[in-house]
Design an enzyme around this catalytic site. Structure first.
Site, PDB file in Angstrom:
ATOM      1  N   LEU A 180      -0.051   8.140  -9.842  1.00  0.00           N
ATOM      2  CA  LEU A 180       0.056   7.274 -11.022  1.00  0.00           C
ATOM      3  C   LEU A 180       0.259   8.118 -12.274  1.00  0.00           C
ATOM      4  O   LEU A 180      -0.315   9.208 -12.395  1.00  0.00           O
ATOM      5  CB  LEU A 180      -1.211   6.429 -11.144  1.00  0.00           C
ATOM      6  CG  LEU A 180      -1.391   5.408 -10.010  1.00  0.00           C
ATOM      7  CD1 LEU A 180      -2.840   4.936  -9.923  1.00  0.00           C
ATOM      8  CD2 LEU A 180      -0.447   4.227 -10.191  1.00  0.00           C
ATOM      9  N   GLY A 240      -6.499  -0.594   4.929  1.00  0.00           N
ATOM     10  CA  GLY A 240      -7.439  -1.346   4.108  1.00  0.00           C
ATOM     11  C   GLY A 240      -8.874  -1.374   4.610  1.00  0.00           C
ATOM     12  O   GLY A 240      -9.612  -2.315   4.301  1.00  0.00           O
ATOM     13  N   SER A 241      -9.299  -0.311   5.316  1.00  0.00           N
ATOM     14  CA  SER A 241     -10.694  -0.339   5.790  1.00  0.00           C
ATOM     15  C   SER A 241     -11.673  -0.186   4.621  1.00  0.00           C
ATOM     16  O   SER A 241     -12.769  -0.741   4.649  1.00  0.00           O
ATOM     17  CB  SER A 241     -10.954   0.720   6.867  1.00  0.00           C
ATOM     18  OG  SER A 241     -10.965   2.012   6.321  1.00  0.00           O
ATOM     19  N   HIS A 276     -11.419   9.463  -2.401  1.00  0.00           N
ATOM     20  CA  HIS A 276     -10.606  10.561  -1.879  1.00  0.00           C
ATOM     21  C   HIS A 276     -11.332  11.202  -0.692  1.00  0.00           C
ATOM     22  O   HIS A 276     -12.545  11.445  -0.761  1.00  0.00           O
ATOM     23  CB  HIS A 276     -10.366  11.607  -2.982  1.00  0.00           C
ATOM     24  CG  HIS A 276      -9.490  12.726  -2.513  1.00  0.00           C
ATOM     25  ND1 HIS A 276      -8.120  12.582  -2.350  1.00  0.00           N
ATOM     26  CD2 HIS A 276      -9.790  13.988  -2.120  1.00  0.00           C
ATOM     27  CE1 HIS A 276      -7.622  13.718  -1.893  1.00  0.00           C
ATOM     28  NE2 HIS A 276      -8.619  14.576  -1.754  1.00  0.00           N
TER      29      HIS A 276
END
Ligand code: GAR
Length: 220
Positions: A98, A21-22, A114
């Site tokens: 997804l 979660g950076s 990305h």
């Protein structure tokens, strides 16, 4: 008569993560044009969920292995996010592919970060692949998400130089610093309705009359 312009409504942002979660932390540290109201993950033990809870943000975790299909998992994500009335969804290190069930539902308000200069190196192991190819520039991309993996109108990119002694780890660290710059920037552009999309090309509208907050910040 009151002539003051009504303040623009801030967007409600949902962030999906799978790990540390950076990039989520970068969104929380920087002004990104909206408020992160919920953080979701497919991993119950994702470190980023703790970070969100510590910041007082609502979280949810949905184990993708408990669903009979990708579509069913995607629908559960949609249900969690729409229950919190999110306007914008950010994939910040979300490592599940997804389906169109999800990407169509949030089309135009779904962003992904990305770790490569797309369209080069979609998919996994981007840093090792870039090194193996001997490229001299590598980097990261923020794009609007379509049903095609790691493909979609590019909002922002940042490049880093590949040095002779770089390893996949040192290169990843250099790229990550840039990710933390361009993700809040791109999310802010989306939240402020400043993206004009023409096919795969994105241009950025200049700050206009409807963007009172940005104008007053620039002025002041
Ligand atoms: C980031 O490098 C992000 O670009 C990448 O996962 C990492 C998450 O780090 N995303 C992808 O590879 C998506 N295809 P973080 O959890 O510290 O933000």
């Amino acid at each position: 008569m009151n002539t003051m312009a009504a303040p623009a409504t801030r967007k409600r942002i949902g962030v999906l993560i799978s790990g540390r979660g950076s990039n989520l932390a970068a969104l929380l540290r920087n002004e990104c044009g909206g408020d992160v109201v919920v953080v979701g993950s497919n991993k119950l033990d994702a470190k980023g969920l703790e970070l969100a809870r510590d910041a007082g943000i609502d979280t949810f975790a949905v184990n993708h292995k408990q669903f009979p299909s990708r579509e069913a998992f995607d629908q559960s994500l949609i249900d969690e996010l729409t229950a919190r009335s999110v306007d914008v969804v950010v994939l910040a290190g979300f490592m599940r592919i997804l389906t169109p069930v999800f990407t169509d539902h949030f089309a135009g308000c779904l962003i992904n970060i990305h770790p490569s200069l797309l369209p080069s190196y979609p998919g996994l192991d981007t840093h090792a692949r870039a090194l193996a190819d001997g490229v001299k520039l590598h980097g990261c991309t923020v794009h609007l998400v379509t049903s095609v993996l790691d493909h979609g109108p590019i909002i922002a990119q940042a490049a880093v130089q590949v040095d002779d002694d770089d390893t996949a780890e040192t290169l990843a660290a250099k790229v990550l610093v840039q990710e933390h710059q361009i993700l809040p920037y791109a999310v802010r552009l989306l939240c402020e309705d400043r993206l004009q999309v023409d096919g795969l090309r994105v241009s950025i509208r200049s700050v206009g009359a409807g963007l009172g907050r940005a104008v007053s910040e620039a002025a002041g």
